[in-house]
Scaffold this motif. Structure first.
Motif, PDB file in Angstrom:
ATOM      1  N   ALA A  94      33.231  80.171  -3.287  1.00 25.63           N
ATOM      2  CA  ALA A  94      34.688  80.470  -3.213  1.00 25.63           C
ATOM      3  C   ALA A  94      34.725  81.863  -2.843  1.00 25.63           C
ATOM      4  O   ALA A  94      35.438  82.219  -2.019  1.00 25.63           O
ATOM      5  N   ASN A  95      33.871  82.914  -3.191  1.00 27.29           N
ATOM      6  CA  ASN A  95      34.022  84.171  -2.629  1.00 27.29           C
ATOM      7  C   ASN A  95      33.617  84.483  -1.050  1.00 27.29           C
ATOM      8  O   ASN A  95      33.861  85.301  -0.720  1.00 27.29           O
ATOM      9  N   ASP A  96      33.028  83.304  -0.443  1.00 24.95           N
ATOM     10  CA  ASP A  96      32.796  83.252   0.948  1.00 24.95           C
ATOM     11  C   ASP A  96      33.969  82.569   1.742  1.00 24.95           C
ATOM     12  O   ASP A  96      33.812  82.610   3.032  1.00 24.95           O
ATOM     13  N   LEU A  97      34.976  82.292   1.169  1.00 22.31           N
ATOM     14  CA  LEU A  97      36.153  81.487   1.737  1.00 22.31           C
ATOM     15  C   LEU A  97      37.427  82.398   1.304  1.00 22.31           C
ATOM     16  O   LEU A  97      37.739  83.264   0.420  1.00 22.31           O
ATOM     17  N   PRO A  98      38.454  82.312   2.260  1.00 26.60           N
ATOM     18  CA  PRO A  98      39.895  82.890   1.959  1.00 26.60           C
ATOM     19  C   PRO A  98      40.346  82.368   0.636  1.00 26.60           C
ATOM     20  O   PRO A  98      39.804  81.088   0.002  1.00 26.60           O
ATOM     21  N   ASP A  99      41.323  82.974   0.169  1.00 27.91           N
ATOM     22  CA  ASP A  99      41.713  82.428  -1.308  1.00 27.91           C
ATOM     23  C   ASP A  99      42.859  81.178  -1.339  1.00 27.91           C
ATOM     24  O   ASP A  99      43.213  80.980  -2.385  1.00 27.91           O
ATOM     25  N   ASP A 100      43.341  81.008  -0.136  1.00 30.82           N
ATOM     26  CA  ASP A 100      44.528  80.123  -0.074  1.00 30.82           C
ATOM     27  C   ASP A 100      44.043  78.528   0.355  1.00 30.82           C
ATOM     28  O   ASP A 100      43.120  78.593   1.399  1.00 30.82           O
ATOM     29  N   TRP A 101      44.501  77.594  -0.179  1.00 31.50           N
ATOM     30  CA  TRP A 101      44.059  76.285   0.092  1.00 31.50           C
ATOM     31  C   TRP A 101      44.396  75.659   1.625  1.00 31.50           C
ATOM     32  O   TRP A 101      43.458  75.308   2.315  1.00 31.50           O
ATOM     33  N   PRO A 102      45.255  76.212   2.103  1.00 25.00           N
ATOM     34  CA  PRO A 102      45.520  75.810   3.643  1.00 25.00           C
ATOM     35  C   PRO A 102      44.459  76.360   4.375  1.00 25.00           C
ATOM     36  O   PRO A 102      44.006  75.663   5.447  1.00 25.00           O
ATOM     37  N   SER A 103      44.133  77.630   4.347  1.00 26.60           N
ATOM     38  CA  SER A 103      42.773  78.256   4.869  1.00 26.60           C
ATOM     39  C   SER A 103      41.530  77.527   4.865  1.00 26.60           C
ATOM     40  O   SER A 103      40.767  77.133   5.654  1.00 26.60           O
ATOM     41  N   GLN A 104      41.378  77.383   3.482  1.00 26.25           N
ATOM     42  CA  GLN A 104      40.046  76.516   3.114  1.00 26.25           C
ATOM     43  C   GLN A 104      39.872  75.447   3.871  1.00 26.25           C
ATOM     44  O   GLN A 104      39.029  74.726   4.173  1.00 26.25           O
ATOM     45  N   GLU A 105      41.156  74.464   3.903  1.00 25.60           N
ATOM     46  CA  GLU A 105      40.954  73.017   4.393  1.00 25.60           C
ATOM     47  C   GLU A 105      40.565  73.233   5.744  1.00 25.60           C
ATOM     48  O   GLU A 105      39.896  72.352   6.170  1.00 25.60           O
ATOM     49  N   LYS A 106      41.441  74.306   6.525  1.00 25.15           N
ATOM     50  CA  LYS A 106      41.073  74.287   8.014  1.00 25.15           C
ATOM     51  C   LYS A 106      39.697  74.423   8.173  1.00 25.15           C
ATOM     52  O   LYS A 106      39.063  73.909   9.225  1.00 25.15           O
ATOM     53  N   ILE A 107      39.082  75.348   7.362  1.00 28.58           N
ATOM     54  CA  ILE A 107      37.602  75.868   7.711  1.00 28.58           C
ATOM     55  C   ILE A 107      36.756  74.722   7.139  1.00 28.58           C
ATOM     56  O   ILE A 107      35.843  74.543   7.983  1.00 28.58           O
ATOM     57  N   VAL A 108      36.936  73.889   6.170  1.00 33.97           N
ATOM     58  CA  VAL A 108      36.080  72.719   5.831  1.00 33.97           C
ATOM     59  C   VAL A 108      36.305  71.648   6.805  1.00 33.97           C
ATOM     60  O   VAL A 108      35.124  71.256   7.249  1.00 33.97           O
ATOM     61  N   LEU A 109      37.473  71.367   7.603  1.00 34.78           N
ATOM     62  CA  LEU A 109      37.549  70.656   8.388  1.00 34.78           C
ATOM     63  C   LEU A 109      36.952  70.804   9.803  1.00 34.78           C
ATOM     64  O   LEU A 109      36.267  69.973  10.336  1.00 34.78           O
ATOM     65  N   ALA A 110      36.591  72.221  10.117  1.00 34.54           N
ATOM     66  CA  ALA A 110      36.189  72.782  11.165  1.00 34.54           C
ATOM     67  C   ALA A 110      34.858  72.244  11.121  1.00 34.54           C
ATOM     68  O   ALA A 110      33.910  72.207  11.920  1.00 34.54           O
ATOM     69  N   VAL A 111      34.117  72.827   9.689  1.00 30.51           N
ATOM     70  CA  VAL A 111      32.631  72.745   9.336  1.00 30.51           C
ATOM     71  C   VAL A 111      32.155  71.504   9.488  1.00 30.51           C
ATOM     72  O   VAL A 111      31.202  71.025  10.035  1.00 30.51           O
ATOM     73  N   MET A 112      33.053  70.402   9.074  1.00 33.13           N
ATOM     74  CA  MET A 112      32.648  68.720   9.156  1.00 33.13           C
ATOM     75  C   MET A 112      32.874  68.432  10.538  1.00 33.13           C
ATOM     76  O   MET A 112      32.060  67.260  10.775  1.00 33.13           O
ATOM     77  N   GLY A 113      33.686  68.967  11.223  1.00 33.31           N
ATOM     78  CA  GLY A 113      33.731  68.139  12.597  1.00 33.31           C
ATOM     79  C   GLY A 113      34.761  67.044  12.522  1.00 33.31           C
ATOM     80  O   GLY A 113      34.532  66.039  13.347  1.00 33.31           O
ATOM     81  N   SER A 114      35.979  67.048  11.576  1.00 35.97           N
ATOM     82  CA  SER A 114      36.610  65.911  11.439  1.00 35.97           C
ATOM     83  C   SER A 114      37.566  65.809  12.558  1.00 35.97           C
ATOM     84  O   SER A 114      37.952  67.095  13.326  1.00 35.97           O
ATOM     85  N   GLY A 115      38.207  64.713  13.023  1.00 31.29           N
ATOM     86  CA  GLY A 115      38.934  64.368  13.897  1.00 31.29           C
ATOM     87  C   GLY A 115      38.375  63.586  15.149  1.00 31.29           C
ATOM     88  O   GLY A 115      39.108  63.016  16.020  1.00 31.29           O
ATOM     89  N   ASP A 116      37.086  63.031  14.750  1.00 32.18           N
ATOM     90  CA  ASP A 116      36.503  62.267  15.673  1.00 32.18           C
ATOM     91  C   ASP A 116      35.585  61.192  14.827  1.00 32.18           C
ATOM     92  O   ASP A 116      35.190  61.930  13.528  1.00 32.18           O
ATOM     93  N   SER A 117      35.516  60.093  15.213  1.00 37.05           N
ATOM     94  CA  SER A 117      34.771  59.135  14.300  1.00 37.05           C
ATOM     95  C   SER A 117      33.234  59.522  13.801  1.00 37.05           C
ATOM     96  O   SER A 117      32.540  59.329  13.023  1.00 37.05           O
ATOM     97  N   GLN A 118      32.651  60.390  14.851  1.00 34.90           N
ATOM     98  CA  GLN A 118      31.331  60.667  15.026  1.00 34.90           C
ATOM     99  C   GLN A 118      30.989  62.244  14.189  1.00 34.90           C
ATOM    100  O   GLN A 118      29.958  62.517  13.895  1.00 34.90           O
ATOM    101  N   GLN A 119      32.246  62.857  13.987  1.00 40.60           N
ATOM    102  CA  GLN A 119      32.243  64.180  13.540  1.00 40.60           C
ATOM    103  C   GLN A 119      30.872  65.111  14.267  1.00 40.60           C
ATOM    104  O   GLN A 119      30.146  65.881  13.933  1.00 40.60           O
TER     105      GLN A 119
END
Length: 376
Positions: free
Chosen positions: A24-49
């Motif tokens: 948690a210390n390596d991420l911003p403290d608000d959920w909307p920012s955390q969500e965007k970071i994790v989505l970017a890390v995972m490569g979500s938005g296409d079926s192959q990521q």
């Protein structure tokens, strides 16, 4: 200035799932920012990521955020994230016992918990459900041991055992073991049991949907009429369970149940919920095991309900079996579930940083640019 942001993470297999784990210390403290970071890390938005570390399946598109806990009954807090593959969204409603299996080794190696010599018991608060789990990890000489002789179906090879002991599992999300007030209900002309134990589920006898319950994942996933019927039942049941409209949401899950084929207690096909799980979730297995000791649920039509104070329940699934131990107190009228335990394993795959684009997520990374990420 680089156009990439490096986010510390560790990729681990936890049970029969896999994903990145974050402090948690390596991420911003608000959920909307955390969500965007994790989505970017995972490569979500296409079926192959393809632009991230996600594996393009529900079992490999999971993640966790771990931190030291301020709760008097816990050592660490664990937030599970079921990351959508094609969509830009994350569901933090459910928990996941498989990913939990990797959270404690990750916490120990990250310095959140001091390891004992031999084995280390860590008290975990699951933030998703505000529930508690005691997790025991092998730590000879104060070091996490990943190698061992324990095996779990759905994962090749063997590894060191990780013991999960789930406490107070009944009514985790709704406050009631039977959220509708009934052990059985009828939706779309089909009798079901709506049960909330670690994971809220709608339990259906396979035969009532003209299935054997022994079909493969592929057979079930390609049966459009079946999936549509199951979803209609799930949506209707969710209203009575108090969840409202769950269109596009993953809670409650669905279990298609039948008599065991070999030496198990019962056979389950676990839906997540739009497709069948390749093996079985831990939390779903807990729910089914608790329902199995209550004679009034639909499972009572399929098996001889266990009646001892300590029960071993074996659930057969598409990749093998999962064994659970229930400790409970019961009399002629009530059954009090004290805990549900099982063994999982974990493997550390890589540790380092993952790079994501600064341009698309600039607002999320102000804390990173200042060099002092806020704490959760």
């Amino acid at each position: 200035m680089t156009d990439q942001i490096k986010v510390p993470c560790t990729i681990m297999r936890g049970g029969s799932s896999r994903g990145p784990y974050f402090l948690a210390n390596d991420l911003p403290d608000d959920w909307p920012s955390q969500e965007k970071i994790v989505l970017a890390v995972m490569g979500s938005g296409d079926s192959q990521q393809i632009n991230g570390v996600g594996g393009g399946t529900s079992l490999t598109s999971k993640s966790a955020i771990v931190s030291k806990s301020n709760h008097p009954n816990a050592d660490i807090d664990y937030l599970f994230m079921q990351v959508s593959i094609k969509d830009q969204k994350i569901d933090i409603g459910p928990s996941c016992g498989n990913i939990l299996s990797g959270a404690v080794p990750f916490a120990i190696e990250s310095g959140l918990v001091a390891a004992e010599n031999g084995e280390t018991l860590v008290r975990v608060r699951n933030v998703n459900t505000d529930s508690f789990i005691e997790v025991t990890v092998q730590t000879p000489n104060g070091v996490v041991e990943y190698e061992g002789d324990a095996s779990i179906d759905g994962v090749p090879g063997t590894a060191a055992p990780i013991v999960l002991n789930f406490l107070d599992v009944c009514g985790t999300k709704t406050g009631k073991l039977f959220p509708t007030g009934n052990a059985r209900d009828v939706y779309e002309g089909i009798e079901v049991s709506c049960v909330d134990a670690s994971m809220p589920m709608v339990l259906i006898k396979a035969e009532s949907l003209q299935k054997t319950g022994y079909e493969s994942k592929d057979e079930l996933d390609t049966d459009a009429a079946l999936l549509a019927k199951i979803e209609r039942i799930r949506l209707a049941a969710a209203l009575d369970m108090g969840f409202g409209d769950v269109t596009g949401k993953v809670i409650p899950k669905v279990g298609l149940l039948s008599k065991p084929q070999s030496d198990g207690t019962i056979t389950s096909r676990y839906f997540v919920p739009q497709n069948c799980h390749a093996s079985h979730s831990v939390t779903g297995a807990i729910c089914i095991s608790v329902a199995a000791v209550h004679k009034k649920t639909i499972i009572g039509d399929l098996i001889d309900t266990p009646s001892n104070e300590t029960n071993s329940i074996r659930i057969e699934h598409p990749s093998g079996k999962i064994d659970l131990i229930l400790k409970m107190k019961q009399d002629a009228e009530t059954i009090d579930i004290l805990s549900v335990g099982l063994i999982r394993t974990a493997k550390k795959i890589m540790q380092g940083t993952v790079s994501i684009s600064k341009k698309s997520f600039f607002r999320c990374f102000v804390s990173f640019l200042t060099g002092s990420p806020p704490k959760v």
